[in-house]
Design a protein around this motif. Structure first.
Motif, PDB file in Angstrom:
ATOM      1  N   SER A   1       1.096  -1.256   0.060  1.00 36.94           N
ATOM      2  CA  SER A   1      -0.112  -0.013  -0.069  1.00 36.94           C
ATOM      3  C   SER A   1       0.737   1.370   0.094  1.00 36.94           C
ATOM      4  O   SER A   1       2.104   1.229   0.416  1.00 36.94           O
ATOM      5  CB  SER A   1      -1.043   0.057   1.156  1.00 36.94           C
ATOM      6  N   SER A   2       0.353   2.314  -0.228  1.00 35.05           N
ATOM      7  CA  SER A   2       0.994   3.783  -0.146  1.00 35.05           C
ATOM      8  C   SER A   2       1.141   4.222   1.055  1.00 35.05           C
ATOM      9  O   SER A   2       0.546   3.500   2.106  1.00 35.05           O
ATOM     10  CB  SER A   2       0.231   4.570  -1.274  1.00 35.05           C
ATOM     11  N   ALA A   3       2.010   5.054   1.192  1.00 41.44           N
ATOM     12  CA  ALA A   3       2.378   5.644   2.615  1.00 41.44           C
ATOM     13  C   ALA A   3       0.898   6.248   3.099  1.00 41.44           C
ATOM     14  O   ALA A   3       0.603   6.001   4.295  1.00 41.44           O
ATOM     15  CB  ALA A   3       3.350   6.713   2.453  1.00 41.44           C
ATOM     16  N   ASP A   4       0.400   6.669   2.544  1.00 37.09           N
ATOM     17  CA  ASP A   4      -0.780   7.662   2.851  1.00 37.09           C
ATOM     18  C   ASP A   4      -2.119   6.442   3.209  1.00 37.09           C
ATOM     19  O   ASP A   4      -2.884   6.570   4.286  1.00 37.09           O
ATOM     20  CB  ASP A   4      -1.609   8.423   1.886  1.00 37.09           C
ATOM     21  N   GLU A   5      -2.238   5.547   2.364  1.00 41.89           N
ATOM     22  CA  GLU A   5      -3.324   4.189   2.752  1.00 41.89           C
ATOM     23  C   GLU A   5      -2.657   3.662   4.082  1.00 41.89           C
ATOM     24  O   GLU A   5      -3.436   3.485   4.888  1.00 41.89           O
ATOM     25  CB  GLU A   5      -3.282   3.135   1.624  1.00 41.89           C
ATOM     26  N   MET A   6      -1.550   3.519   4.378  1.00 41.91           N
ATOM     27  CA  MET A   6      -1.132   2.864   5.435  1.00 41.91           C
ATOM     28  C   MET A   6      -1.346   3.609   6.439  1.00 41.91           C
ATOM     29  O   MET A   6      -1.803   3.284   7.764  1.00 41.91           O
ATOM     30  CB  MET A   6       0.516   2.418   5.447  1.00 41.91           C
ATOM     31  N   ALA A   7      -1.144   4.932   6.386  1.00 41.77           N
ATOM     32  CA  ALA A   7      -1.283   5.912   7.643  1.00 41.77           C
ATOM     33  C   ALA A   7      -2.765   6.066   7.979  1.00 41.77           C
ATOM     34  O   ALA A   7      -3.112   5.675   9.310  1.00 41.77           O
ATOM     35  CB  ALA A   7      -0.643   7.158   7.322  1.00 41.77           C
ATOM     36  N   LYS A   8      -3.803   6.007   7.016  1.00 38.60           N
ATOM     37  CA  LYS A   8      -5.070   5.984   7.186  1.00 38.60           C
ATOM     38  C   LYS A   8      -5.693   4.735   7.883  1.00 38.60           C
ATOM     39  O   LYS A   8      -6.089   4.466   8.745  1.00 38.60           O
ATOM     40  CB  LYS A   8      -5.774   6.194   5.887  1.00 38.60           C
ATOM     41  N   ALA A   9      -4.918   3.574   7.396  1.00 37.78           N
ATOM     42  CA  ALA A   9      -5.308   2.384   8.267  1.00 37.78           C
ATOM     43  C   ALA A   9      -5.122   2.332   9.632  1.00 37.78           C
ATOM     44  O   ALA A   9      -5.864   1.964  10.402  1.00 37.78           O
ATOM     45  CB  ALA A   9      -4.796   1.287   7.386  1.00 37.78           C
ATOM     46  N   VAL A  10      -3.846   2.534   9.901  1.00 34.60           N
ATOM     47  CA  VAL A  10      -3.473   2.758  11.241  1.00 34.60           C
ATOM     48  C   VAL A  10      -4.237   3.455  12.164  1.00 34.60           C
ATOM     49  O   VAL A  10      -4.498   3.100  13.187  1.00 34.60           O
ATOM     50  CB  VAL A  10      -1.820   3.103  11.410  1.00 34.60           C
ATOM     51  N   GLN A  11      -4.530   4.751  11.689  1.00 35.03           N
ATOM     52  CA  GLN A  11      -5.434   5.543  12.253  1.00 35.03           C
ATOM     53  C   GLN A  11      -6.929   5.097  12.632  1.00 35.03           C
ATOM     54  O   GLN A  11      -7.581   5.538  13.589  1.00 35.03           O
ATOM     55  CB  GLN A  11      -5.479   6.980  11.564  1.00 35.03           C
ATOM     56  N   GLU A  12      -7.541   4.502  11.562  1.00 32.80           N
ATOM     57  CA  GLU A  12      -8.808   4.070  11.699  1.00 32.80           C
ATOM     58  C   GLU A  12      -8.988   2.703  12.104  1.00 32.80           C
ATOM     59  O   GLU A  12     -10.169   2.462  12.816  1.00 32.80           O
ATOM     60  CB  GLU A  12      -9.290   3.935  10.070  1.00 32.80           C
ATOM     61  N   TYR A  13      -8.072   1.926  11.939  1.00 31.74           N
ATOM     62  CA  TYR A  13      -8.283   0.413  12.751  1.00 31.74           C
ATOM     63  C   TYR A  13      -7.627   0.067  14.027  1.00 31.74           C
ATOM     64  O   TYR A  13      -6.635   0.281  14.181  1.00 31.74           O
ATOM     65  CB  TYR A  13      -7.588  -0.645  11.669  1.00 31.74           C
ATOM     66  N   GLY A  14      -8.794   0.081  15.162  1.00 33.70           N
ATOM     67  CA  GLY A  14      -8.116  -0.327  16.403  1.00 33.70           C
ATOM     68  C   GLY A  14      -7.550  -1.649  16.631  1.00 33.70           C
ATOM     69  O   GLY A  14      -7.834  -2.452  15.535  1.00 33.70           O
ATOM     70  N   GLY A  15      -7.280  -1.994  17.778  1.00 28.67           N
ATOM     71  CA  GLY A  15      -6.792  -3.081  18.065  1.00 28.67           C
ATOM     72  C   GLY A  15      -7.807  -4.072  18.682  1.00 28.67           C
ATOM     73  O   GLY A  15      -9.071  -3.723  19.079  1.00 28.67           O
ATOM     74  N   PHE A  16      -7.355  -5.194  19.301  1.00 28.13           N
ATOM     75  CA  PHE A  16      -8.087  -6.037  19.977  1.00 28.13           C
ATOM     76  C   PHE A  16      -7.590  -6.461  21.569  1.00 28.13           C
ATOM     77  O   PHE A  16      -6.702  -6.288  21.785  1.00 28.13           O
ATOM     78  CB  PHE A  16      -8.324  -7.615  19.408  1.00 28.13           C
ATOM     79  N   THR A  17      -8.649  -6.882  22.240  1.00 26.89           N
ATOM     80  CA  THR A  17      -8.281  -7.305  23.637  1.00 26.89           C
ATOM     81  C   THR A  17      -8.122  -8.867  23.571  1.00 26.89           C
ATOM     82  O   THR A  17      -9.238  -9.415  22.976  1.00 26.89           O
ATOM     83  CB  THR A  17      -9.294  -6.900  24.882  1.00 26.89           C
ATOM     84  N   TYR A  18      -6.887  -9.654  23.815  1.00 26.51           N
ATOM     85  CA  TYR A  18      -7.172 -10.885  23.613  1.00 26.51           C
ATOM     86  C   TYR A  18      -7.322 -11.889  24.849  1.00 26.51           C
ATOM     87  O   TYR A  18      -6.913 -11.494  26.038  1.00 26.51           O
ATOM     88  CB  TYR A  18      -5.642 -11.180  23.072  1.00 26.51           C
ATOM     89  N   ALA A  19      -8.378 -12.694  24.767  1.00 28.11           N
ATOM     90  CA  ALA A  19      -8.687 -13.273  25.952  1.00 28.11           C
ATOM     91  C   ALA A  19      -9.576 -14.601  25.502  1.00 28.11           C
ATOM     92  O   ALA A  19     -10.323 -14.519  24.462  1.00 28.11           O
ATOM     93  CB  ALA A  19      -9.676 -12.563  26.746  1.00 28.11           C
ATOM     94  N   ARG A  20      -9.290 -15.683  25.955  1.00 26.23           N
ATOM     95  CA  ARG A  20     -10.035 -16.861  25.640  1.00 26.23           C
ATOM     96  C   ARG A  20     -10.812 -17.716  26.628  1.00 26.23           C
ATOM     97  O   ARG A  20     -10.679 -17.258  27.773  1.00 26.23           O
ATOM     98  CB  ARG A  20      -8.990 -18.043  25.419  1.00 26.23           C
TER      99      ARG A  20
END
Length: 278
Positions: free
Chosen positions: A259-278
């Protein structure tokens, strides 16, 4: 009657009048009915179709079961999964946080594995490049006895020179016009040792690291590594006693277009992470 029983009965009585009496194929006019072969084929096809339908119904019922605690179970909530070590169980994820880091794990191997996965995320975050934020993270996940040593070693690792080498400012912040990306994504966990209140967990991870920007000398790249954590039950939660990391296992790179630098920056800002638990 099983398919085996049907086959044995047909073989034992084929070609006699008793066949029409036990398993009538014709309209009952005294004439021989159709051959038994097609009937067996049709029967087996019907059994196959019914089996598939039953499996589908069971799968839908299982998928819709999540979050419903009304049905009692013969196994406790902390019982280990029946299949692979990373199979989901009925235990709810942790719902409390300390300094933004999930906390309050069960005092079980499952709880230790969940803690290790979430601690891997914290240790691989961009906060680790900022001295004040790093100390906050370590204060949550490291045992009190081991905290001073961890702080000292990581202060040396995340030095101003190291930050400059990866394109950051000396204080760990991103230069103006750039977005710094540092994420660790657990793929799975396994318990390698367990004894009372001490558990050793391996966390297999994929990672992202780099700077997005048109003229970045450190573009975002991916990596694969395994983090090993020795955990101890302390202060009512799992805490890290020792920590190490090694490369891999790494899959063969695919043919994905970067992906382009702009696409990568946008993805990181828009997509949050997860809480891992089983």
């Amino acid at each position: 009657m099983t398919l085996g029983d049907d086959h044995e009965s047909s073989g034992g009585y084929g070609g006699t009048g008793q066949t029409r009496t036990r398993l009538p194929d014709g309209p009952g006019d005294g004439h021989p009915g159709p051959r038994r072969g097609p009937a067996r084929t049709s029967s087996r096809s019907l059994v196959t179709i019914v089996g598939v339908v039953v499996l589908l119904i069971a799968a839908i019922a299982f998928a819709n079961r999540g979050g419903d605690d009304s049905a009692p179970s013969s196994k406790g909530r902390d019982a280990p999964p029946d299949t692979a070590a990373t199979a989901p169980t009925g235990k709810r994820p942790v719902d409390s946080r300390t300094a933004g880091i999930p906390s309050g794990y069960a005092r079980t191997e499952q709880g230790a594995a969940s803690a290790a996965a979430n601690y891997a995320v914290a240790l691989g975050s961009a906060d680790m490049f900022d001295k004040a934020k790093r100390d906050t993270v370590l204060g949550v996940i490291i045992t009190p006895a081991g905290l001073p040593d961890f702080e000292s070693r990581l202060d040396k690792a995340y030095s101003p020179q190291f930050n400059r080498n990866i394109g950051l400012n000396e204080d760990g912040t991103a230069p103006k016009g750039y977005t710094f990306v540092s994420r660790t994504n657990p793929i799975g966990t396994r318990i390698t040792k367990s004894s009372g209140d001490r558990v050793t967990v391996d966390v297999w991870c994929g990672g992202l690291l780099g700077l997005t920007g048109q003229n970045s000398v450190s573009p975002v790249t991916s990596s694969w590594f395994t983090i090993t954590m020795d955990l101890e039950w302390a202060d009512g939660d799992w805490k890290i006693v020792a920590h190490s990391q090694k490369d891999g296992p790494a899959p063969i790179p695919g043919d994905d277009k970067a992906s382009s630098a702009d696409e990568m920056a946008k993805a990181v800002q828009e997509y949050g992470g997860f809480t891992y638990a089983r």
